[in-house]
Scaffold this active site. Structure first.
Site, PDB file in Angstrom:
ATOM      1  N   SER A   1       0.824  -1.209   0.000  1.00  0.00           N
ATOM      2  CA  SER A   1       0.000   0.000   0.000  1.00  0.00           C
ATOM      3  C   SER A   1       0.851   1.248   0.000  1.00  0.00           C
ATOM      4  O   SER A   1       0.351   2.327  -0.278  1.00  0.00           O
ATOM      5  CB  SER A   1      -0.837   0.082   1.269  1.00  0.00           C
ATOM      6  OG  SER A   1      -1.534  -1.070   1.490  1.00  0.00           O
TER       7      SER A   1
ATOM      8  N   HIS B   1      -0.897  -2.319  -7.214  1.00  0.00           N
ATOM      9  CA  HIS B   1      -1.674  -2.023  -6.010  1.00  0.00           C
ATOM     10  C   HIS B   1      -3.166  -2.110  -6.324  1.00  0.00           C
ATOM     11  O   HIS B   1      -3.760  -1.177  -6.860  1.00  0.00           O
ATOM     12  CB  HIS B   1      -1.277  -0.620  -5.517  1.00  0.00           C
ATOM     13  CG  HIS B   1      -1.951  -0.190  -4.264  1.00  0.00           C
ATOM     14  ND1 HIS B   1      -2.198   1.126  -3.961  1.00  0.00           N
ATOM     15  CD2 HIS B   1      -2.438  -0.894  -3.217  1.00  0.00           C
ATOM     16  CE1 HIS B   1      -2.805   1.202  -2.793  1.00  0.00           C
ATOM     17  NE2 HIS B   1      -2.960  -0.009  -2.326  1.00  0.00           N
TER      18      HIS B   1
ATOM     19  N   GLU C   1      -3.432   0.667  -9.163  1.00  0.00           N
ATOM     20  CA  GLU C   1      -2.384   1.689  -9.201  1.00  0.00           C
ATOM     21  C   GLU C   1      -1.078   0.934  -9.508  1.00  0.00           C
ATOM     22  O   GLU C   1      -0.702   0.014  -8.779  1.00  0.00           O
ATOM     23  CB  GLU C   1      -2.329   2.351  -7.815  1.00  0.00           C
ATOM     24  CG  GLU C   1      -1.652   3.676  -7.752  1.00  0.00           C
ATOM     25  CD  GLU C   1      -1.732   4.275  -6.343  1.00  0.00           C
ATOM     26  OE1 GLU C   1      -1.865   3.542  -5.348  1.00  0.00           O
ATOM     27  OE2 GLU C   1      -1.650   5.512  -6.245  1.00  0.00           O
TER      28      GLU C   1
ATOM     29  N   ASN D   1      -3.008   6.200  -1.265  1.00  0.00           N
ATOM     30  CA  ASN D   1      -2.888   6.279   0.194  1.00  0.00           C
ATOM     31  C   ASN D   1      -2.258   7.563   0.696  1.00  0.00           C
ATOM     32  O   ASN D   1      -2.409   7.920   1.858  1.00  0.00           O
ATOM     33  CB  ASN D   1      -2.148   5.052   0.719  1.00  0.00           C
ATOM     34  CG  ASN D   1      -3.086   3.862   0.715  1.00  0.00           C
ATOM     35  OD1 ASN D   1      -4.229   3.983   1.131  1.00  0.00           O
ATOM     36  ND2 ASN D   1      -2.628   2.740   0.210  1.00  0.00           N
TER      37      ASN D   1
HETATM   38  P1  NAI Z   1      -3.847  -9.578   5.757  1.00  0.00           P
HETATM   39  O1  NAI Z   1      -3.231  -9.450   7.111  1.00  0.00           O
HETATM   40  O2  NAI Z   1      -5.332  -9.674   5.620  1.00  0.00           O
HETATM   41  O3  NAI Z   1      -3.221 -10.861   4.991  1.00  0.00           O
HETATM   42  C1  NAI Z   1      -1.835 -11.108   4.907  1.00  0.00           C
HETATM   43  C2  NAI Z   1      -1.679 -12.619   4.737  1.00  0.00           C
HETATM   44  O4  NAI Z   1      -0.306 -12.895   4.418  1.00  0.00           O
HETATM   45  C3  NAI Z   1      -2.002 -13.407   6.014  1.00  0.00           C
HETATM   46  O5  NAI Z   1      -2.955 -14.404   5.709  1.00  0.00           O
HETATM   47  C4  NAI Z   1      -0.653 -14.008   6.410  1.00  0.00           C
HETATM   48  O6  NAI Z   1      -0.782 -15.295   7.021  1.00  0.00           O
HETATM   49  C5  NAI Z   1       0.045 -14.106   5.058  1.00  0.00           C
HETATM   50  N1  NAI Z   1       1.497 -14.181   5.109  1.00  0.00           N
HETATM   51  C6  NAI Z   1       2.348 -13.488   5.899  1.00  0.00           C
HETATM   52  N2  NAI Z   1       3.627 -13.831   5.606  1.00  0.00           N
HETATM   53  C7  NAI Z   1       3.578 -14.746   4.606  1.00  0.00           C
HETATM   54  C8  NAI Z   1       4.551 -15.452   3.848  1.00  0.00           C
HETATM   55  N3  NAI Z   1       5.858 -15.298   4.084  1.00  0.00           N
HETATM   56  N4  NAI Z   1       4.149 -16.304   2.884  1.00  0.00           N
HETATM   57  C9  NAI Z   1       2.815 -16.464   2.626  1.00  0.00           C
HETATM   58  N5  NAI Z   1       1.825 -15.817   3.308  1.00  0.00           N
HETATM   59  C10 NAI Z   1       2.216 -14.965   4.275  1.00  0.00           C
HETATM   60  O7  NAI Z   1      -3.257  -8.366   4.906  1.00  0.00           O
HETATM   61  P2  NAI Z   1      -3.931  -7.590   3.654  1.00  0.00           P
HETATM   62  O8  NAI Z   1      -4.831  -6.544   4.167  1.00  0.00           O
HETATM   63  O9  NAI Z   1      -4.423  -8.600   2.674  1.00  0.00           O
HETATM   64  O10 NAI Z   1      -2.650  -6.850   3.069  1.00  0.00           O
HETATM   65  C11 NAI Z   1      -1.696  -7.509   2.247  1.00  0.00           C
HETATM   66  C12 NAI Z   1      -0.899  -6.469   1.489  1.00  0.00           C
HETATM   67  O11 NAI Z   1      -1.802  -5.721   0.651  1.00  0.00           O
HETATM   68  C13 NAI Z   1      -0.179  -5.458   2.366  1.00  0.00           C
HETATM   69  O12 NAI Z   1       1.029  -5.095   1.765  1.00  0.00           O
HETATM   70  C14 NAI Z   1      -1.153  -4.284   2.385  1.00  0.00           C
HETATM   71  O13 NAI Z   1      -0.536  -3.063   2.648  1.00  0.00           O
HETATM   72  C15 NAI Z   1      -1.698  -4.334   0.959  1.00  0.00           C
HETATM   73  N6  NAI Z   1      -3.010  -3.727   0.739  1.00  0.00           N
HETATM   74  C16 NAI Z   1      -4.012  -3.841   1.662  1.00  0.00           C
HETATM   75  C17 NAI Z   1      -5.261  -3.258   1.407  1.00  0.00           C
HETATM   76  C18 NAI Z   1      -6.389  -3.415   2.369  1.00  0.00           C
HETATM   77  O14 NAI Z   1      -7.447  -2.768   2.174  1.00  0.00           O
HETATM   78  N7  NAI Z   1      -6.287  -4.259   3.393  1.00  0.00           N
HETATM   79  C19 NAI Z   1      -5.522  -2.491   0.176  1.00  0.00           C
HETATM   80  C20 NAI Z   1      -4.433  -2.519  -0.774  1.00  0.00           C
HETATM   81  C21 NAI Z   1      -3.219  -3.083  -0.466  1.00  0.00           C
END
Ligand code: NAI
Length: 282
Positions: free
Chosen positions: A118, A138, A150, A188
């Site tokens: 993000s 993104h 993005e 963001n």
């Molecule tokens: P989340 O916390 O919901 O999911 C992250 C997942 O990654 C978890 O299931 C975790 O177990 C897994 N994980 C962690 N380390 C790992 C590894 N080494 N190998 C495989 N899986 C692994 O996080 P979310 O919200 O999905 O965010 C993910 C990325 O997307 C971040 O970089 C965030 O900044 C970005 N993002 C998030 C948005 C949102 O609205 N939540 C919007 C756009 C981007």
């Protein structure tokens, strides 16, 4: 492009896998544990059901989408013919870099590595040996519904990588916007300070969470209030982004609100944990 690997099956990863699989790509979806992956497939299945109800897709498309996704816990199971890796793990620079270091020796040198970060600098995340094929892709939350992608070009990302990812986004029926690599990119850099300011307004007791959100919905025509949106994004993700903006610009206007920090420390992360500014049935 045919074979895609998505790392992280949380809020974003399951949506990204959904969209690629629906558009006919073969997807390997990775996470740390089987239980997390099972929950992700359940989420994808119910989101596909919602798309059937709205006449966006057919029952047959749901079946083929689910067939196009394979879940994996071991990084070594990645297909040697992977064309594109999309990383959507936690918003933490060291965790992302450590995953890239494990991945690079497993694949042929031509694959593109895209991060869904993000806010973290694409140039700083880029593995040295792969920086021309490293890019920010993104997606917006919820991925199956939101049109924007993005696309962030790091300092050393090649024009070829950029044009491949722009075309790929169009093939996914998304609208790509290419931007340069500055903290928070565009989305963001503008959205998070607004959410942080709404949290300050709550912290200073200007109004209740409901009333702050109501003002922004009725007064600014936003479909969701900023506090409800923060819960939806995840308060840990919001805090990480504010910290990247704060350190990236060295400007106190981006300091994260103490209430946001306290809520994250307490584990009240919003919708995904059941409690944030509002409460949810998980
Ligand atoms: P989340 O916390 O919901 O999911 C992250 C997942 O990654 C978890 O299931 C975790 O177990 C897994 N994980 C962690 N380390 C790992 C590894 N080494 N190998 C495989 N899986 C692994 O996080 P979310 O919200 O999905 O965010 C993910 C990325 O997307 C971040 O970089 C965030 O900044 C970005 N993002 C998030 C948005 C949102 O609205 N939540 C919007 C756009 C981007």
């Amino acid at each position: 492009m045919k074979n895609i690997a998505v790392f992280g099956s949380g809020t974003m990863g399951n949506g990204i896998a959904h969209v690629f699989a629906l558009n006919g790509f073969q997807v390997q979806l990775f996470d740390k544990e089987e239980t997390i992956l099972a929950r992700a497939i359940q989420t994808i299945s119910s989101n596909l059901d919602r798309q059937i109800k709205k006449n966006i897709i057919t029952v047959e498309q749901k079946e083929s989408t689910l067939q196009n996704i394979k879940t994996e816990t071991l990084i070594s199971s990645i297909s040697k013919s992977t064309d594109l890796v999309i990383e959507a793990i936690v918003e933490n620079k060291l965790a992302k870099i450590s995953l890239y270091n494990e991945l690079l020796p497993l694949l042929n040198p031509n694959f593109i590595l895209a991060t869904n970060t993000s806010s973290i600098s694409i140039t700083e995340l880029a593995p040295k040996s792969h920086s021309d094929k490293f890019i920010g892709m993104h997606f917006m939350n919820p991925v199956p519904m939101m049109e924007l992608v993005e696309i962030i070009k790091g300092h050393l990302t090649s024009e070829e990588t950029l044009s491949t990812i722009v075309s790929l986004s169009v093939a996914l029926k998304k609208k790509p916007v290419a931007v340069n690599d500055y903290p928070g990119f565009i989305a963001n850099r503008i959205l998070m300070p607004m959410i942080n300011e709404a949290i300050f307004a709550l912290y200073e007791n200007v109004a209740t969470a409901q009333d702050i959100d109501q003002v922004m919905k009725l007064g600014m025509n936003h479909p969701m209030g900023p506090l409800a949106l923060a819960d939806y994004i995840g308060l840990d993700v919001c805090l990480s982004i504010m910290e990247v903006l704060y350190s990236g610009f060295s400007d106190s206007k981006y300091r994260p609100c103490p209430l946001l920090k306290k809520m994250v420390a307490s584990g009240n992360l919003g919708k995904k944990s059941g409690i944030g500014f509002y409460t949810y049935n998980t």
